[in-house]
Motif scaffolding. Structure first.
Motif, PDB file in Angstrom:
ATOM      1  N   GLN A  76      -3.920  -5.231  -4.090  1.00 30.07           N
ATOM      2  CA  GLN A  76      -4.403  -6.530  -3.342  1.00 30.07           C
ATOM      3  C   GLN A  76      -4.226  -7.900  -4.061  1.00 30.07           C
ATOM      4  O   GLN A  76      -4.084  -8.058  -5.150  1.00 30.07           O
ATOM      5  CB  GLN A  76      -6.040  -6.296  -3.466  1.00 30.07           C
ATOM      6  CG  GLN A  76      -6.697  -7.472  -2.714  1.00 30.07           C
ATOM      7  CD  GLN A  76      -6.376  -7.154  -1.380  1.00 30.07           C
ATOM      8  OE1 GLN A  76      -6.405  -6.117  -0.768  1.00 30.07           O
ATOM      9  NE2 GLN A  76      -6.268  -8.256  -0.421  1.00 30.07           N
ATOM     10  N   VAL A  77      -3.621  -8.621  -3.254  1.00 34.25           N
ATOM     11  CA  VAL A  77      -3.032  -9.697  -3.660  1.00 34.25           C
ATOM     12  C   VAL A  77      -4.376 -10.840  -3.442  1.00 34.25           C
ATOM     13  O   VAL A  77      -5.464 -10.669  -3.057  1.00 34.25           O
ATOM     14  CB  VAL A  77      -2.066 -10.217  -2.517  1.00 34.25           C
ATOM     15  CG1 VAL A  77      -1.570 -11.781  -3.046  1.00 34.25           C
ATOM     16  CG2 VAL A  77      -0.821  -9.618  -2.432  1.00 34.25           C
ATOM     17  N   ALA A 120      -3.250  -0.805   1.777  1.00 31.73           N
ATOM     18  CA  ALA A 120      -2.973  -2.277   1.484  1.00 31.73           C
ATOM     19  C   ALA A 120      -3.841  -3.341   1.888  1.00 31.73           C
ATOM     20  O   ALA A 120      -4.042  -4.427   1.316  1.00 31.73           O
ATOM     21  CB  ALA A 120      -1.439  -2.739   2.318  1.00 31.73           C
ATOM     22  N   THR A 121      -4.746  -2.986   2.663  1.00 28.57           N
ATOM     23  CA  THR A 121      -5.722  -3.948   3.004  1.00 28.57           C
ATOM     24  C   THR A 121      -7.249  -3.567   2.292  1.00 28.57           C
ATOM     25  O   THR A 121      -8.180  -3.858   2.755  1.00 28.57           O
ATOM     26  CB  THR A 121      -6.080  -3.988   4.549  1.00 28.57           C
ATOM     27  OG1 THR A 121      -6.194  -2.578   5.004  1.00 28.57           O
ATOM     28  CG2 THR A 121      -4.856  -4.736   5.121  1.00 28.57           C
ATOM     29  N   ALA A 178      -3.525  -9.091  -8.034  1.00 28.34           N
ATOM     30  CA  ALA A 178      -4.246  -8.465  -8.978  1.00 28.34           C
ATOM     31  C   ALA A 178      -4.392  -7.054  -8.455  1.00 28.34           C
ATOM     32  O   ALA A 178      -4.222  -6.871  -7.227  1.00 28.34           O
ATOM     33  CB  ALA A 178      -5.820  -9.121  -9.124  1.00 28.34           C
ATOM     34  N   CYS A 179      -4.389  -6.187  -9.401  1.00 31.39           N
ATOM     35  CA  CYS A 179      -4.580  -4.744  -9.285  1.00 31.39           C
ATOM     36  C   CYS A 179      -5.561  -4.612  -8.237  1.00 31.39           C
ATOM     37  O   CYS A 179      -6.853  -5.089  -8.700  1.00 31.39           O
ATOM     38  CB  CYS A 179      -4.276  -3.798 -10.467  1.00 31.39           C
ATOM     39  SG  CYS A 179      -2.946  -3.910 -11.030  1.00 31.39           S
ATOM     40  N   GLY A 180      -5.745  -3.820  -7.347  1.00 31.22           N
ATOM     41  CA  GLY A 180      -6.916  -3.130  -6.740  1.00 31.22           C
ATOM     42  C   GLY A 180      -7.472  -1.931  -7.098  1.00 31.22           C
ATOM     43  O   GLY A 180      -7.363  -0.823  -6.268  1.00 31.22           O
ATOM     44  N   GLY A 228       0.683  -1.183  -0.036  1.00 29.95           N
ATOM     45  CA  GLY A 228       0.031  -0.236   0.029  1.00 29.95           C
ATOM     46  C   GLY A 228       0.778   1.218   0.003  1.00 29.95           C
ATOM     47  O   GLY A 228       1.998   1.177   0.421  1.00 29.95           O
ATOM     48  N   HIS A 229       0.462   2.354  -0.716  1.00 36.47           N
ATOM     49  CA  HIS A 229       1.092   3.461  -0.806  1.00 36.47           C
ATOM     50  C   HIS A 229       0.266   4.614   0.006  1.00 36.47           C
ATOM     51  O   HIS A 229      -1.080   4.615  -0.222  1.00 36.47           O
ATOM     52  CB  HIS A 229       1.578   4.059  -2.333  1.00 36.47           C
ATOM     53  CG  HIS A 229       2.245   3.088  -2.932  1.00 36.47           C
ATOM     54  ND1 HIS A 229       3.328   2.566  -2.609  1.00 36.47           N
ATOM     55  CD2 HIS A 229       2.059   2.608  -4.451  1.00 36.47           C
ATOM     56  CE1 HIS A 229       4.188   1.906  -3.649  1.00 36.47           C
ATOM     57  NE2 HIS A 229       3.127   1.721  -4.481  1.00 36.47           N
TER      58      HIS A 229
END
Length: 396
Positions: free
Chosen positions: A164-165, A147-148, A173-175, A26-27
């Motif tokens: 997001q994983v 990130a979550t 996969a991109c969130g 996460g950024h």
């Protein structure tokens, strides 16, 4: 562009750190009102991750790195924080600790848990206008929430992006955004790279054994990221087939007029290299050390007196440990022994630590190149393709 140092490899599905299944990135960043800085967090899967570190720069800003010494107690960490703000930015790790502790994640202690969150920072003070406009615990909160997937846009001061994983085949996969891991985001928001705009870059590789190795670099270098003769990004020499085929050598005229004006005296490149192969703390430390070779191939000079270059290496331990190296070093078997053969640790076919280390170094070089390619130019630090537009041969 040259190919990888060994054949039969391919990038992961997203060519990013998220291809190591279980990791979340996460950024959070702020630009404006004197700010140009941010924070990036790498969250461990449930149960934590094994970690090591190698600090090569002479001016590092770090936290909890001594815990990663194999002689010391802690075996798992719960997050890695990378941040702007120099030593002030280490406060962002406190925000990540808050969120982890609230969720009951951490090292068990009497009365609660203590999250283990090593961190490293880059020097970007004053690049937004105010010297003390630096990340704090709120940046850590926002990066964790991104990130979550709890928060995509932070309240007023933070713009957070998430990755997001748990995509197809257990990969990432991109969130909700495109290319959100690369560029002038998170810890790389105010970064510079030898006079060019710097930022965050990622890359991954899947080895023939099925093992994944990936890197995330925050590129804020005093040294140059360019080949001095051609103007080519040095890290692209280690690209996988097709990865940098949209680029070529810039024109001689553009190279001749390039005179970087934004080179600063205090910098630092930091990052994370990760794998799903089970490693010990000592092996993670070795992987972090070899990843510095990739940093030095992509940035010249590296590890200077004004850099705090620091790389963490993490293992999610999803796959068994690597096989022992061949008895006769320098002589590799022509055929791979069957998985589970007596005495070989039942690792995936052909999963050797030697190959993992080589892949980690190349992945870090590639991540450095992606960071510079994706960075957003500004008045004091142009983007690479703004300075060398002829290098773009076609749209990627």
């Amino acid at each position: 562009m040259s190919g990888p140092s060994f054949p039969q490899v391919r990038p992961g599905p997203t060519n990013s750190l998220g291809d190591v299944a279980g990791l979340r990135v996460g950024h959070a960043q702020r630009a404006g009102d004197g700010y140009l800085t941010g924070t990036t967090v790498v969250l461990a899967p449930p149960g934590g991750m094994v970690a090591g570190v190698d600090v090569r720069g002479a001016a590092p800003g770090t936290r909890e790195t001594e815990l990663l010494d194999p002689r010391n107690l802690i075996e798992r960490v719960h997050a890695i924080v990378l941040s702007g703000g120099s030593a002030y930015g280490l406060s962002a790790a406190c925000g990540v600790m808050d969120r982890l502790a609230d969720g009951g994640v951490g090292f068990p202690a009497e009365g609660g848990v203590v999250p283990i969150v090593p961190a490293a920072v880059i020097y970007d003070l004053g690049r937004g206008g105010r010297f003390r406009a630096t990340p704090d615990a709120a940046f850590g909160h926002a990066a964790y929430d991104a990130a979550t997937s709890l928060q995509v846009d932070g309240p007023d001061v933070h713009a957070a992006t998430s990755f997001q994983v748990d995509g197809p085949d257990g990969h990432a996969a991109c969130g909700g955004f495109s290319g959100g891991l690369n560029g002038s985001v998170g810890a790389g928001t105010g970064a510079v790279a030898g006079g060019l705009a710097g930022g965050v870059g990622t890359a991954s590789v899947v080895l023939p054994s099925g093992v994944t190795v990936a890197a995330l670099a925050v590129v804020n270098a005093a040294g140059s990221v360019l080949d001095p003769g051609s103007g080519v990004l040095s890290g692209t020499r280690y690209g996988l087939p097709g990865e940098f085929d949209h680029l070529g050598e810039p024109s001689a005229e553009e190279v001749a007029v390039w005179r970087p004006a934004g080179v600063t005296s205090l910098n630092t490149t930091i990052g994370v290299v990760a794998t799903d192969l089970t490693l010990t703390k000592a092996q993670c430390g070795k992987l972090a050390g070899v990843a510095h070779d990739g940093l030095a191939r992509a940035i010249r000079p590296a590890h200077t007196m004004v850099d705090g270059d620091t790389i963490f290496a993490v293992s999610t331990c999803a796959l068994p440990p690597p096989r022992p190296e061949p008895t006769l070093y320098g002589s590799r078997p022509v055929t791979t022994p069957a998985a589970g053969a007596p005495g070989d640790g039942a690792a995936p076919d052909g999963a050797y630590l030697h190959d993992l280390l080589a892949a980690g170094a190349d992945a870090f070089s590639r991540a450095v190149a992606h960071a510079v390619l994706a960075a957003t130019g500004r008045a004091d630090a142009p983007a690479y393709l703004d300075a060398f537009p002829s290098a773009l041969r076609r749209t990627p």
